[in-house]
Design an enzyme around this catalytic site. Structure first.
Site, short mmCIF file in Angstrom:
data_model
loop_
_atom_site.label_atom_id
_atom_site.label_comp_id
_atom_site.label_asym_id
_atom_site.label_seq_id
_atom_site.Cartn_x
_atom_site.Cartn_y
_atom_site.Cartn_z
N ILE A 71 53.00 40.31 39.87
CA ILE A 71 54.30 40.20 39.19
C ILE A 71 55.07 41.53 39.32
CG2 ILE A 71 55.47 39.63 37.03
CD1 ILE A 71 52.84 38.16 36.19
N ASN B 204 46.33 51.84 39.90
CA ASN B 204 45.06 52.38 40.41
C ASN B 204 44.53 51.56 41.58
OD1 ASN B 204 44.20 50.07 39.14
ND2 ASN B 204 42.64 51.06 37.87
N ASN C 67 43.44 45.97 41.68
CA ASN C 67 43.66 44.57 42.06
C ASN C 67 44.89 44.40 42.95
OD1 ASN C 67 42.80 41.87 41.95
ND2 ASN C 67 44.35 41.37 40.41
N PHE D 273 52.94 46.54 33.32
CA PHE D 273 52.17 45.40 33.85
C PHE D 273 50.68 45.71 33.96
CE2 PHE D 273 56.31 44.87 36.08
CZ PHE D 273 56.62 43.57 35.73
N SER E 290 51.63 37.19 26.99
CA SER E 290 51.25 35.89 27.53
C SER E 290 51.38 34.81 26.47
CB SER E 290 49.79 35.98 27.99
OG SER E 290 49.26 34.69 28.20
N TYR F 239 40.65 38.75 26.77
CA TYR F 239 41.91 39.02 27.48
C TYR F 239 43.10 38.69 26.58
CZ TYR F 239 46.00 37.87 30.26
OH TYR F 239 47.30 37.78 30.71
N LYS G 18 46.23 41.08 24.60
CA LYS G 18 47.68 40.86 24.63
C LYS G 18 48.23 40.86 23.19
CE LYS G 18 48.19 40.73 28.97
NZ LYS G 18 48.79 41.90 29.60
N ASN H 12 40.63 31.26 39.73
CA ASN H 12 40.47 30.52 38.48
C ASN H 12 41.69 29.68 38.19
OD1 ASN H 12 37.96 31.62 37.49
ND2 ASN H 12 39.06 33.57 37.36
P1 NAD Z 1 47.81 41.83 38.93
O1 NAD Z 1 46.36 42.03 38.74
O2 NAD Z 1 48.28 41.29 40.23
O3 NAD Z 1 48.58 43.20 38.64
C1 NAD Z 1 48.14 44.14 37.70
C2 NAD Z 1 48.12 45.51 38.39
O4 NAD Z 1 47.67 46.47 37.45
C3 NAD Z 1 47.17 45.56 39.60
O5 NAD Z 1 47.86 46.05 40.73
C4 NAD Z 1 46.06 46.50 39.16
O6 NAD Z 1 45.56 47.25 40.22
C5 NAD Z 1 46.78 47.35 38.12
N1 NAD Z 1 45.90 47.94 37.10
C6 NAD Z 1 44.96 47.32 36.34
N2 NAD Z 1 44.37 48.20 35.52
C7 NAD Z 1 44.94 49.41 35.76
C8 NAD Z 1 44.74 50.72 35.24
N3 NAD Z 1 43.81 50.98 34.33
N4 NAD Z 1 45.52 51.73 35.71
C9 NAD Z 1 46.46 51.49 36.66
N5 NAD Z 1 46.68 50.28 37.19
C10 NAD Z 1 45.93 49.25 36.75
O7 NAD Z 1 48.31 40.91 37.73
P2 NAD Z 1 49.70 40.18 37.52
O8 NAD Z 1 49.47 38.72 37.65
O9 NAD Z 1 50.74 40.82 38.31
O10 NAD Z 1 49.91 40.46 35.97
C11 NAD Z 1 50.67 41.56 35.51
C12 NAD Z 1 50.59 41.62 34.00
O11 NAD Z 1 51.07 40.38 33.46
C13 NAD Z 1 49.17 41.79 33.46
O12 NAD Z 1 49.22 42.62 32.33
C14 NAD Z 1 48.78 40.38 33.07
O13 NAD Z 1 47.82 40.36 32.06
C15 NAD Z 1 50.11 39.83 32.59
N6 NAD Z 1 50.17 38.36 32.64
C16 NAD Z 1 49.92 37.73 33.82
C17 NAD Z 1 49.95 36.34 33.88
C18 NAD Z 1 49.64 35.62 35.17
O14 NAD Z 1 49.44 34.40 35.14
N7 NAD Z 1 49.62 36.28 36.33
C19 NAD Z 1 50.26 35.60 32.73
C20 NAD Z 1 50.54 36.29 31.55
C21 NAD Z 1 50.49 37.68 31.52
C1 UD1 Z 2 45.08 30.64 32.20
C2 UD1 Z 2 44.49 31.32 31.01
C3 UD1 Z 2 45.60 32.08 30.28
C4 UD1 Z 2 46.26 33.06 31.23
C5 UD1 Z 2 46.76 32.30 32.45
C6 UD1 Z 2 47.32 33.22 33.49
C7 UD1 Z 2 42.54 30.02 30.35
C8 UD1 Z 2 41.96 29.13 29.31
N1 UD1 Z 2 43.83 30.35 30.16
O1 UD1 Z 2 46.07 29.75 31.75
O2 UD1 Z 2 45.07 32.77 29.18
O3 UD1 Z 2 47.35 33.73 30.59
O4 UD1 Z 2 45.68 31.57 33.05
O5 UD1 Z 2 46.32 34.03 34.05
O6 UD1 Z 2 41.89 30.42 31.29
N2 UD1 Z 2 43.06 23.59 36.37
C9 UD1 Z 2 42.33 22.66 37.07
N3 UD1 Z 2 41.57 23.10 38.12
C10 UD1 Z 2 41.50 24.42 38.48
C11 UD1 Z 2 42.25 25.37 37.74
C12 UD1 Z 2 43.01 24.91 36.68
O7 UD1 Z 2 42.37 21.46 36.79
O8 UD1 Z 2 40.78 24.75 39.43
C13 UD1 Z 2 43.93 23.12 35.26
C14 UD1 Z 2 43.60 23.73 33.91
O9 UD1 Z 2 42.63 22.95 33.25
C15 UD1 Z 2 44.99 23.71 33.23
C16 UD1 Z 2 45.96 23.91 34.39
O10 UD1 Z 2 45.24 23.54 35.58
O11 UD1 Z 2 45.23 22.45 32.67
C17 UD1 Z 2 46.45 25.34 34.55
O12 UD1 Z 2 45.33 26.21 34.58
P1 UD1 Z 2 45.47 27.78 34.94
O13 UD1 Z 2 46.27 27.93 36.17
O14 UD1 Z 2 44.09 28.35 34.94
O15 UD1 Z 2 46.33 28.36 33.77
P2 UD1 Z 2 46.11 28.28 32.17
O16 UD1 Z 2 44.84 27.64 31.82
O17 UD1 Z 2 47.34 27.69 31.60
#
Ligand code: NAD
Ligand code: UD1
Length: 337
Positions: free
Chosen positions: A12, A32, A35, A80, A124, A149, A153, A198
């Site tokens: 993101i 860092n 990921n 982030f 989140s 996790y 948040k 996942n």
């Molecule tokens: P991402 O893992 O792609 O990006 C996170 C970045 O943070 C990575 O590049 C990683 O290397 C860096 N990082 C982690 N720990 C660090 C540390 N200690 N010091 C410096 N850098 C560090 O994840 P993303 O999907 O881009 O998510 C960004 C943020 O949004 C996260 O905080 C995540 O929890 C939050 N978020 C993501 C989702 C989602 O579905 N992707 C949903 C809700 C919230």
């Molecule tokens: C998950 C996390 C949530 C996190 C978000 C983004 C859980 C319980 N929740 O959300 O905390 O903020 O990811 O990282 O893990 N599904 C399948 N098959 C799969 C994968 C998912 O059927 O292989 C289904 C799930 O049951 C769900 C939907 O797809 O109904 C979305 O799943 P997912 O993408 O993992 O997101 P969340 O569960 O909403």
């Protein structure tokens, strides 16, 4: 504005960096690379015409992070950086609390020390838990988080809200993301999950590319349109644009404000799968499995506040999300190299 973006080479963060740079903001990234990787910076440059200044720093390292604050004067921070794998957080909770809480505390201390008083935090929808009816509204309280996790948040939201109560100059936007998916439409920026994904769409992408042989659908007996789980998917570029609006909103108010960022619509697992089939032009096999522990039936956002406060609405629909995800998958079989 001159903006410190922690986690800016991540999924993101990198999309947001492109949107910030394209809107005329200056971006300095701290990551860092746990990921993500350094080549993301070239891709940000390709899309925005500007290579952001980058520090390979762990936010857990207070002294190194302080060097970044000494060398630069920031107007604002978008935070982030964090670990985000829900399942892993149940296995190694200390690592999650340390990284996502202690790391964030270092950042907040340094913001205070160097007089940086605007921050947008990546929260989140998981903080609503399973306690409320949909659509989830910002004024609901916190639900019961089901994993460390999610709890990190919630804690960060509480910490930032307390900091705002103690410092009347602080502006903090807590963005509650729903389910970000998709990729930049150029196909050169996107999500590169580690190992077997996942999350739903990264998993489907691997079925579409032939790396995995079928989608495991977790449960078909929920009280939803077709029995499978319903979520609010948002295109990552729309989400990135919401950050530009949020950081600009920080200049207009003081205190902590929670804002949902979603599309306001819910799609079932099978609806997403069918949209992806349309995008890739193939039938994608799936099998029904038992429900995944911790999952809820339905989750989607009330998006009225984002529209009212940020003037933000999504522009990209589920078909576009799947098309862009597939394009990135095809163009980057080995991830971002
Ligand atoms: P991402 O893992 O792609 O990006 C996170 C970045 O943070 C990575 O590049 C990683 O290397 C860096 N990082 C982690 N720990 C660090 C540390 N200690 N010091 C410096 N850098 C560090 O994840 P993303 O999907 O881009 O998510 C960004 C943020 O949004 C996260 O905080 C995540 O929890 C939050 N978020 C993501 C989702 C989602 O579905 N992707 C949903 C809700 C919230
Ligand atoms: C998950 C996390 C949530 C996190 C978000 C983004 C859980 C319980 N929740 O959300 O905390 O903020 O990811 O990282 O893990 N599904 C399948 N098959 C799969 C994968 C998912 O059927 O292989 C289904 C799930 O049951 C769900 C939907 O797809 O109904 C979305 O799943 P997912 O993408 O993992 O997101 P969340 O569960 O909403």
């Amino acid at each position: 504005m001159k903006i410190l973006v922690t986690g800016g080479t991540g999924y993101i963060g990198s999309h947001t960096a492109v949107e910030l740079l394209s809107s005329g903001h200056e971006v300095i990234i701290v990551d860092n690379l746990y990921n993500s990787n350094i080549h993301v910076l070239d891709r940000i440059e390709k899309l925005s015409g500007i290579k952001p200044k980058f520090y390979e720093v762990d936010i857990l390292d207070y002294d190194k992070l302080e060097e970044v604050f000494k060398e630069n004067t920031f107007d604002a921070v978008i935070h982030f950086a964090g670990l985000k794998a829900v399942g892993e957080s149940c296995i190694i909770p200390l690592r999650y609390y340390e990284n996502n809480i202690s790391g964030s505390l270092n950042l907040y201390k340094l913001m205070q020390k160097y007089g940086v008083n605007k921050i947008v935090f990546s929260s989140s929808a998981t903080v609503y838990g399973d306690n409320y009816p949909v659509p989830f509204k910002e004024e609901y309280g916190y639900g019961d988080t089901t994993n460390p996790y999610g709890t990190t948040k919630k804690f960060n939201e509480i910490i930032l809200s307390d900091l705002c109560k103690a410092d009347e100059n602080l502006s903090c936007v807590l963005l509650r993301y729903f389910n970000p998916i998709g990729s930049h439409e150029s196909g050169i920026l996107g999500e590169v999950p580690n190992g077997i994904p996942n999350n739903l769409v990264p998993y489907i992408a691997k079925v579409a590319s032939g790396e995995l042989d079928h989608l495991r659908v977790f449960g078909d007996d929920y009280d939803t349109v077709d029995g499978t789980g319903v979520r609010d998917y948002i295109h990552v570029v729309d989400l990135a644009k919401a950050h530009v609006k949020a950081i600009e909103y920080c200049t207009k108010f003081k205190g902590a404000d929670v804002i949902n960022v979603g599309s306001g619509k819910g799609y079932s697992v099978l609806e997403v799968l069918h949209a992806y089939e349309k995008a890739c032009g193939k039938t994608l096999p799936y099998k029904i499995y038992p429900r995944r522990p911790g999952d809820i039936a339905t989750c989607y956002a009330d998006v009225e506040k984002a529209k009212r406060v940020l003037d933000f609405e999504v522009e990209r629909d589920i078909n576009k999300m799947c098309e862009d995800s597939y394009r990135f998958t095809v163009m980057n079989p080995n991830g971002i190299e």
